[in-house]
Scaffold this motif. Structure first.
Motif, PDB file in Angstrom:
ATOM      1  N   TYR B  25      35.805  25.520 -43.856  1.00 23.39           N
ATOM      2  CA  TYR B  25      35.325  24.293 -43.086  1.00 23.39           C
ATOM      3  C   TYR B  25      36.478  23.909 -42.863  1.00 23.39           C
ATOM      4  CZ  TYR B  25      34.145  20.818 -45.132  1.00 23.39           C
ATOM      5  OH  TYR B  25      33.853  19.390 -45.999  1.00 23.39           O
ATOM      6  N   GLN B  26      36.995  24.146 -41.183  1.00 19.69           N
ATOM      7  CA  GLN B  26      38.682  22.191 -41.309  1.00 19.69           C
ATOM      8  C   GLN B  26      38.232  21.612 -40.219  1.00 19.69           C
ATOM      9  OE1 GLN B  26      42.122  25.106 -40.072  1.00 19.69           O
ATOM     10  NE2 GLN B  26      42.704  24.683 -42.101  1.00 19.69           N
ATOM     11  N   SER B  27      38.106  20.610 -40.518  1.00 14.83           N
ATOM     12  CA  SER B  27      37.466  19.110 -40.125  1.00 14.83           C
ATOM     13  C   SER B  27      38.457  17.766 -40.300  1.00 14.83           C
ATOM     14  CB  SER B  27      35.917  18.959 -40.650  1.00 14.83           C
ATOM     15  OG  SER B  27      35.063  18.505 -40.009  1.00 14.83           O
ATOM     16  N   THR B  28      38.944  17.174 -38.962  1.00 12.07           N
ATOM     17  CA  THR B  28      39.634  16.290 -38.844  1.00 12.07           C
ATOM     18  C   THR B  28      38.960  15.200 -39.446  1.00 12.07           C
ATOM     19  OG1 THR B  28      40.984  17.154 -37.288  1.00 12.07           O
ATOM     20  CG2 THR B  28      41.847  14.739 -37.013  1.00 12.07           C
ATOM     21  N   TYR B  29      37.803  15.139 -39.457  1.00 14.00           N
ATOM     22  CA  TYR B  29      37.229  14.232 -39.658  1.00 14.00           C
ATOM     23  C   TYR B  29      35.537  14.428 -40.452  1.00 14.00           C
ATOM     24  CZ  TYR B  29      39.944  11.709 -36.305  1.00 14.00           C
ATOM     25  OH  TYR B  29      40.422  11.324 -34.708  1.00 14.00           O
ATOM     26  N   SER B  30      34.993  13.807 -40.399  1.00 14.03           N
ATOM     27  CA  SER B  30      33.900  13.507 -41.870  1.00 14.03           C
ATOM     28  C   SER B  30      32.940  14.564 -41.165  1.00 14.03           C
ATOM     29  CB  SER B  30      33.005  12.623 -41.943  1.00 14.03           C
ATOM     30  OG  SER B  30      33.361  11.622 -42.491  1.00 14.03           O
TER      31      SER B  30
END
Lengths: 112, 110
Positions: B25-30
């Protein structure tokens, strides 16, 4: 516990016809979703709604309208049915946008 | 932006062998990740979800560990059963939206 009801279970329409699918949930969830699942393929998001009268477009919204009339119900309209839209349409709900989604049994659309 | 990528297409395994379905995954936040399972002619349902406190979720013999260092949430089971044949989705709940993977079809053969 709760349940999601989708009506009708099977929907048959003519090419170019406007068709409406309905979804009801009694979880008291805020967020509801509509997905399309083509035969043997994964889910694609059409619309979702985070509260009554809210609408958010998914990747597959073109050719569809949606309406969140009240918290418990979410309708999807196929504006002009096409043969390549024959699929199972799944409704889901979750407590909030990031929560576990509960799915209904689906409506199978056939276009003649 | 936020996204999820999982093993696509068909995976065929012999009963008794270990299962591993990849999800990154890619995730800006947690990140908050889920695995859903869909058996033939049934609706999808939740299989596992990630915890914020590094606990390893387990259900029906399946487990998945959230590795932030490698941005992964791979689904694993030590021994495949015939009843595990199904479509599996990895889902990433991002800040503004959520992302369903394209699904992995697992077929377990005798």
């Amino acid at each position: 516990g709760g349940i999601i009801t989708q009506t009708p279970k099977f929907l048959i329409g003519q090419e170019g016809q406007k068709l409406t699918l309905k979804c009801q949930q009694n979880f008291n969830h805020d967020t509801m979703y509509w997905y399309r699942q083509d035969s043997g393929k994964g889910l694609r998001l059409i619309y979702y709604s985070i509260t009554e009268n809210d609408l958010q477009k998914g990747d597959l919204s073109e050719g569809y309208d949606a309406s969140r009339e009240k918290k418990s119900s979410f309708s999807l309209t196929v504006t002009s049915a096409q043969k390549n839209e024959m699929a199972v349409f799944l409704c889901a709900s979750s407590r909030d946008r990031g929560g576990e989604q509960y799915f209904g049994p689906g409506t199978r659309l056939t276009v003649l | 932006g936020d996204s999820v990528t999982q093993t696509e297409g068909l995976v065929t395994l012999t009963e008794g062998l270990p299962v591993m379905l990849n999800c990154t995954y890619q995730s800006t936040y947690s990140p908050f990740l889920f695995w859903y399972v869909q058996h033939l002619n049934e609706a999808p349902k939740l299989l596992l979800k990630s915890f914020t406190d590094n606990k390893r979720p387990e259900h029906q013999g399946f487990h998945a560990t959230l590795h932030k260092s490698s941005s992964s949430f791979h689904l694993q089971k030590s021994s495949a059963q015939l009843s595990d044949s199904a479509l599996y989705y990895c889902v990433n709940t991002g800040y503004q939206n959520f992302y369903f993977g394209k699904g992995t079809s697992l077929t377990v053969i005798p």
